[in-house]
Structure formats: structure tokens, C-alpha cells
Design a protein around this motif. Structure first.
Motif, PDB file in Angstrom:
ATOM      1  N   SER A  25      45.990  36.355  52.486  1.00  0.00           N
ATOM      2  CA  SER A  25      46.325  36.722  51.107  1.00  0.00           C
ATOM      3  C   SER A  25      46.157  38.211  50.834  1.00  0.00           C
ATOM      4  O   SER A  25      45.029  38.707  50.659  1.00  0.00           O
ATOM      5  N   SER A  26      47.274  38.906  50.789  1.00  0.00           N
ATOM      6  CA  SER A  26      47.249  40.335  50.473  1.00  0.00           C
ATOM      7  C   SER A  26      46.886  40.558  48.997  1.00  0.00           C
ATOM      8  O   SER A  26      46.205  41.528  48.663  1.00  0.00           O
ATOM      9  N   THR A  27      47.311  39.641  48.124  1.00  0.00           N
ATOM     10  CA  THR A  27      47.022  39.780  46.687  1.00  0.00           C
ATOM     11  C   THR A  27      45.529  39.842  46.423  1.00  0.00           C
ATOM     12  O   THR A  27      45.034  40.735  45.727  1.00  0.00           O
ATOM     13  N   GLY A  28      44.792  38.889  46.979  1.00  0.00           N
ATOM     14  CA  GLY A  28      43.353  38.851  46.774  1.00  0.00           C
ATOM     15  C   GLY A  28      42.667  40.095  47.304  1.00  0.00           C
ATOM     16  O   GLY A  28      41.801  40.676  46.639  1.00  0.00           O
ATOM     17  N   HIS A  29      43.042  40.531  48.488  1.00  0.00           N
ATOM     18  CA  HIS A  29      42.409  41.698  49.100  1.00  0.00           C
ATOM     19  C   HIS A  29      42.696  42.981  48.315  1.00  0.00           C
ATOM     20  O   HIS A  29      41.814  43.825  48.152  1.00  0.00           O
ATOM     21  N   LEU A  30      43.933  43.132  47.867  1.00  0.00           N
ATOM     22  CA  LEU A  30      44.281  44.337  47.111  1.00  0.00           C
ATOM     23  C   LEU A  30      43.517  44.392  45.791  1.00  0.00           C
ATOM     24  O   LEU A  30      43.011  45.448  45.396  1.00  0.00           O
ATOM     25  N   LYS A  31      43.432  43.259  45.098  1.00  0.00           N
ATOM     26  CA  LYS A  31      42.736  43.241  43.809  1.00  0.00           C
ATOM     27  C   LYS A  31      41.239  43.505  43.976  1.00  0.00           C
ATOM     28  O   LYS A  31      40.631  44.217  43.176  1.00  0.00           O
ATOM     29  N   ILE A  32      40.654  42.935  45.017  1.00  0.00           N
ATOM     30  CA  ILE A  32      39.236  43.181  45.276  1.00  0.00           C
ATOM     31  C   ILE A  32      39.005  44.659  45.578  1.00  0.00           C
ATOM     32  O   ILE A  32      38.090  45.293  45.044  1.00  0.00           O
ATOM     33  N   THR A  33      39.859  45.213  46.432  1.00  0.00           N
ATOM     34  CA  THR A  33      39.723  46.624  46.815  1.00  0.00           C
ATOM     35  C   THR A  33      39.905  47.543  45.618  1.00  0.00           C
ATOM     36  O   THR A  33      39.143  48.504  45.427  1.00  0.00           O
ATOM     37  N   LEU A 119      49.459  31.954  36.163  1.00  0.00           N
ATOM     38  CA  LEU A 119      49.226  31.789  37.592  1.00  0.00           C
ATOM     39  C   LEU A 119      48.830  33.086  38.287  1.00  0.00           C
ATOM     40  O   LEU A 119      48.442  33.082  39.452  1.00  0.00           O
ATOM     41  N   ALA A 120      48.947  34.217  37.579  1.00  0.00           N
ATOM     42  CA  ALA A 120      48.572  35.510  38.161  1.00  0.00           C
ATOM     43  C   ALA A 120      47.067  35.765  38.062  1.00  0.00           C
ATOM     44  O   ALA A 120      46.579  36.775  38.560  1.00  0.00           O
ATOM     45  N   SER A 121      46.338  34.847  37.450  1.00  0.00           N
ATOM     46  CA  SER A 121      44.893  35.011  37.282  1.00  0.00           C
ATOM     47  C   SER A 121      44.185  35.087  38.636  1.00  0.00           C
ATOM     48  O   SER A 121      44.511  34.350  39.573  1.00  0.00           O
ATOM     49  N   LEU A 122      43.194  35.954  38.724  1.00  0.00           N
ATOM     50  CA  LEU A 122      42.426  36.065  39.965  1.00  0.00           C
ATOM     51  C   LEU A 122      41.559  34.832  40.212  1.00  0.00           C
ATOM     52  O   LEU A 122      41.130  34.589  41.341  1.00  0.00           O
ATOM     53  N   TRP A 123      41.294  34.043  39.162  1.00  0.00           N
ATOM     54  CA  TRP A 123      40.625  32.755  39.377  1.00  0.00           C
ATOM     55  C   TRP A 123      41.511  31.846  40.219  1.00  0.00           C
ATOM     56  O   TRP A 123      41.024  31.118  41.096  1.00  0.00           O
ATOM     57  N   VAL A 124      42.814  31.895  39.949  1.00  0.00           N
ATOM     58  CA  VAL A 124      43.776  31.115  40.735  1.00  0.00           C
ATOM     59  C   VAL A 124      43.804  31.618  42.176  1.00  0.00           C
ATOM     60  O   VAL A 124      43.845  30.835  43.129  1.00  0.00           O
ATOM     61  N   VAL A 125      43.785  32.948  42.336  1.00  0.00           N
ATOM     62  CA  VAL A 125      43.789  33.547  43.673  1.00  0.00           C
ATOM     63  C   VAL A 125      42.569  33.079  44.468  1.00  0.00           C
ATOM     64  O   VAL A 125      42.689  32.658  45.624  1.00  0.00           O
ATOM     65  N   LEU A 267      35.360  36.664  45.837  1.00  0.00           N
ATOM     66  CA  LEU A 267      36.182  36.921  44.654  1.00  0.00           C
ATOM     67  C   LEU A 267      35.652  36.155  43.443  1.00  0.00           C
ATOM     68  O   LEU A 267      35.591  36.697  42.332  1.00  0.00           O
ATOM     69  N   PHE A 268      35.247  34.911  43.645  1.00  0.00           N
ATOM     70  CA  PHE A 268      34.632  34.141  42.562  1.00  0.00           C
ATOM     71  C   PHE A 268      33.399  34.874  42.035  1.00  0.00           C
ATOM     72  O   PHE A 268      33.173  34.952  40.820  1.00  0.00           O
ATOM     73  N   GLY A 269      32.592  35.397  42.964  1.00  0.00           N
ATOM     74  CA  GLY A 269      31.386  36.099  42.575  1.00  0.00           C
ATOM     75  C   GLY A 269      31.665  37.364  41.788  1.00  0.00           C
ATOM     76  O   GLY A 269      30.988  37.640  40.785  1.00  0.00           O
ATOM     77  N   LEU A 270      32.650  38.150  42.232  1.00  0.00           N
ATOM     78  CA  LEU A 270      33.011  39.381  41.542  1.00  0.00           C
ATOM     79  C   LEU A 270      33.553  39.108  40.147  1.00  0.00           C
ATOM     80  O   LEU A 270      33.280  39.844  39.194  1.00  0.00           O
ATOM     81  N   LEU A 271      34.328  38.024  40.020  1.00  0.00           N
ATOM     82  CA  LEU A 271      34.858  37.649  38.706  1.00  0.00           C
ATOM     83  C   LEU A 271      33.737  37.177  37.783  1.00  0.00           C
ATOM     84  O   LEU A 271      33.696  37.560  36.596  1.00  0.00           O
ATOM     85  N   ALA A 272      32.838  36.362  38.307  1.00  0.00           N
ATOM     86  CA  ALA A 272      31.734  35.844  37.492  1.00  0.00           C
ATOM     87  C   ALA A 272      30.794  36.958  37.057  1.00  0.00           C
ATOM     88  O   ALA A 272      30.241  36.933  35.945  1.00  0.00           O
ATOM     89  N   ALA A 273      30.646  37.984  37.904  1.00  0.00           N
ATOM     90  CA  ALA A 273      29.756  39.094  37.598  1.00  0.00           C
ATOM     91  C   ALA A 273      30.421  40.125  36.685  1.00  0.00           C
ATOM     92  O   ALA A 273      29.755  41.068  36.232  1.00  0.00           O
ATOM     93  N   GLY A 274      31.712  39.969  36.458  1.00  0.00           N
ATOM     94  CA  GLY A 274      32.422  40.909  35.596  1.00  0.00           C
ATOM     95  C   GLY A 274      32.864  42.177  36.281  1.00  0.00           C
ATOM     96  O   GLY A 274      33.341  43.113  35.634  1.00  0.00           O
ATOM     97  N   VAL A 275      32.727  42.223  37.614  1.00  0.00           N
ATOM     98  CA  VAL A 275      33.171  43.405  38.362  1.00  0.00           C
ATOM     99  C   VAL A 275      34.690  43.497  38.334  1.00  0.00           C
ATOM    100  O   VAL A 275      35.263  44.589  38.277  1.00  0.00           O
ATOM    101  N   LEU A 276      35.347  42.341  38.379  1.00  0.00           N
ATOM    102  CA  LEU A 276      36.790  42.273  38.311  1.00  0.00           C
ATOM    103  C   LEU A 276      37.208  41.515  37.049  1.00  0.00           C
ATOM    104  O   LEU A 276      36.543  40.573  36.625  1.00  0.00           O
ATOM    105  N   ASN A 277      38.326  41.927  36.484  1.00  0.00           N
ATOM    106  CA  ASN A 277      38.901  41.238  35.328  1.00  0.00           C
ATOM    107  C   ASN A 277      39.984  40.278  35.822  1.00  0.00           C
ATOM    108  O   ASN A 277      40.900  40.686  36.521  1.00  0.00           O
TER     109      ASN A 277
END
Length: 278
Positions: A25-33, A119-125, A267-277
Motif C-alpha cells: 500500500s503506497s497510500t498508507g506509506h505516503l500518508k504516514i511519511t 473511503l479515503a479515510s486513513l482509518w479505512v487504509v 497507522l491506527f496508533g498514529l491516528l489514535a494519538a492525533g499525529v495524523l488526521n
């Protein structure tokens, strides 16, 4: 001033090149980065930048498989011109790739509001990364790995082509992951499954890239970052394609399964911690 610096563009180019064709998944990696580098992921310039550098990765697959593409195109042309040439497997395969691309085009256009909306939500990713890992593991265990590329059928191409819809609707599932896994379930060997994934991805990714490119240019990402990101993406993607084909010739996909689960949980952790929107 560009929202993305040249150095950040180089990093994102590496990430795009590495992950576009690996089943991770390039989408997940790009968003995390982007999140870790404090780049605003929902900025139009950033979205446009991502679409543009993806073209570099697409160009890499076109160059890497240039001889194969020429072979298929030549066989297709000969078959169109001469009926007696239509028994050739390459002629049939060229048509199968075209037919197998139609479902994702139809769904992509019909589901565009969903794909670009909820469906573009990072929770979905994140969820798709983990669910897709299970699908890949089951496929690798189920598959008998007994059929090579010359034994690919029209049914194989259509089923694997339709599996691209999973990645379209559930970003994070990974187009490569979905298609390779489905090909393994069809009992293709790992190299044949991976090559089929690449061939089916050429028209889908090229079309999507050009479609996004027209809207992405002029979004304010900056000419220098765009150029650097695209070139780096091309070089790294070319190397990753060559590496993947050598890797799957001798190894299972277990390493990718484990890695995807780790990235999904991260990614779940970063979203839950508020690091990513999301």
C-alpha cells in the motif's frame, strides 16, 4: 514557497517508488511519511504532488516491461490485421488485459464520490492493510503455484483484473496485494502472479495517473520538488520491480503479510494519538 521542500520531495519519491508495486500500500506509506514530516496531508498541493510523482513510478513499469509491451502490442496488431495470427497467446493476452481493465474503469467512475470521500479515510487504509494481509496469507497458503505465465487464461485475467476494485474501494488493501493474491488463488505460481499483476496494472495505473495529472499540475507544489520527487520515484520503482520479481521466485509472501500488519497497527496508533488526521 512550496509546501514541500526538495529534500522532503526526495523522501516521498523514495517511498512512492518502493511501495507503488510492492504489495504493501503506497497510500498508507505516503500518508504516514507526510504526517511524520509535518506535511499537511489534506493540502491540495500535497495531493497534487502525490499524483504527479506517481507518474514516475508508472513510467518505471513501462520501461521495465518495454520489451513485453512491444511483444504484446505487435502480436495484437498482427492479429487485428491477419486472422491466422489470432491463435497466438500474446494476441489473446493483449485483449484480455483490455477486457480486464474495463471493470475497474466503470467502478472507478461510478464510485468516484465514495472513493474521494468516506473511503479515503486513513482509518479505512489502516483496516484494509490488516484485512488485506489476511487475504494475502490465505491466498499464498491456498495456492498450488502450479501454473506459469503461458497458462494464464481469459478467466484468470478477468478475475484478477476485477480484484483491482478491492484496492480502489479500500485504499490500503493494495492493488498489487489484491491482484497477486487473487492470481495465487487461481493457482498461478508466484512469479506468474506477480507479472500478471504488473501487466494488468499498466493500463489501469497509466489511465489513473494521467487522469489525476491533469488536475494535479499547477496546485502549487513547486517545480523543483515535483521534478525531484518524480525522478526519484522512477529510479526507486524500477529497482523495486526488479527486486520483487527476483524475491518472489524463491520466497513466499509471508514477510509482506507481517510487514503490512505492523504498518496497519502503526497507522491506527498514529491516528489514535492525533499525529495524523484521518
Amino acid at each position: 514557497m512550496s509546501v514541500i521542500s526538495v529534500s522532503q520531495a526526495a523522501v516521498l519519491g523514495v517511498v512512492e517508488g518502493l511501495t507503488e508495486f510492492l504489495p504493501v500500500s503506497s497510500t498508507g506509506h505516503l500518508k504516514i511519511t507526510e504526517g511524520l514530516m509535518n506535511i499537511p496531508v489534506d493540502d491540495n498541493a500535497v495531493v497534487g504532488f502525490t499524483a504527479v510523482i506517481q507518474v514516475g513510478a508508472i513510467a518505471a513499469v513501462l520501461v521495465y516491461f518495454f520489451k513485453d509491451i512491444v511483444r504484446f502490442a505487435t502480436a495484437w496488431g498482427r492479429g487485428i490485421a491477419h486472422r491466422e495470427q489470432r491463435h497466438h497467446h500474446d494476441y489473446k493476452f493483449a485483449w484480455w488485459v483490455i477486457y480486464a481493465t474495463i471493470p475497474i474503469v466503470i467502478v472507478g467512475l461510478a464510485a468516484k464520490p465514495l472513493v474521494e470521500g468516506p473511503l479515503a479515510s486513513l482509518w479505512v487504509v489502516a483496516g484494509s492493510l490488516i484485512v488485506g494481509s489476511g487475504f494475502m496469507w490465505v491466498a499464498d497458503q491456498m495456492g498450488r503455484h502450479k501454473r506459469g505465465e503461458d497458462e494464464v487464461t481469459f478467466k484468470d485475467a478477468m478475475i484478477v483484473g476485477c480484484s483491482q476494485i478491492l484496492a480502489l474501494l479500500f485504499p490500503g488493501f493494495s492493488r498489487s496485494g489484491a491482484t497477486i493474491s487473487t492470481a495465487l488463488i487461481r493457482d498461478l505460481d508466484r512469479v506468474a502472479a506477480t507479472r500478471l499483476s504488473f501487466f494488468l496494472g499498466i493500463p489501469a495505473l497509466t489511465g489513473a495517473g494521467l487522469y489525476e495529472l491533469k488536475d494535479a499540475l499547477g496546485t502549487g507544489a513547486g517545480a523543483a520538488p515535483l521534478a525531484v520527487g518524480t525522478v526519484v520515484s522512477f529510479v526507486v520503482a524500477y529497482a523495486s520491480i526488479a527486486w520483487l520479481l527476483k524475491f518472489v521466485a524463491k520466497h513466499s509472501f509471508s514477510a509482506f503479510v507481517i510487514y503490512r500488519i505492523v504498518i496497519g497497527l502503526l497507522l491506527f496508533g498514529l491516528l489514535a494519538a492525533g499525529v495524523l488526521n484521518a
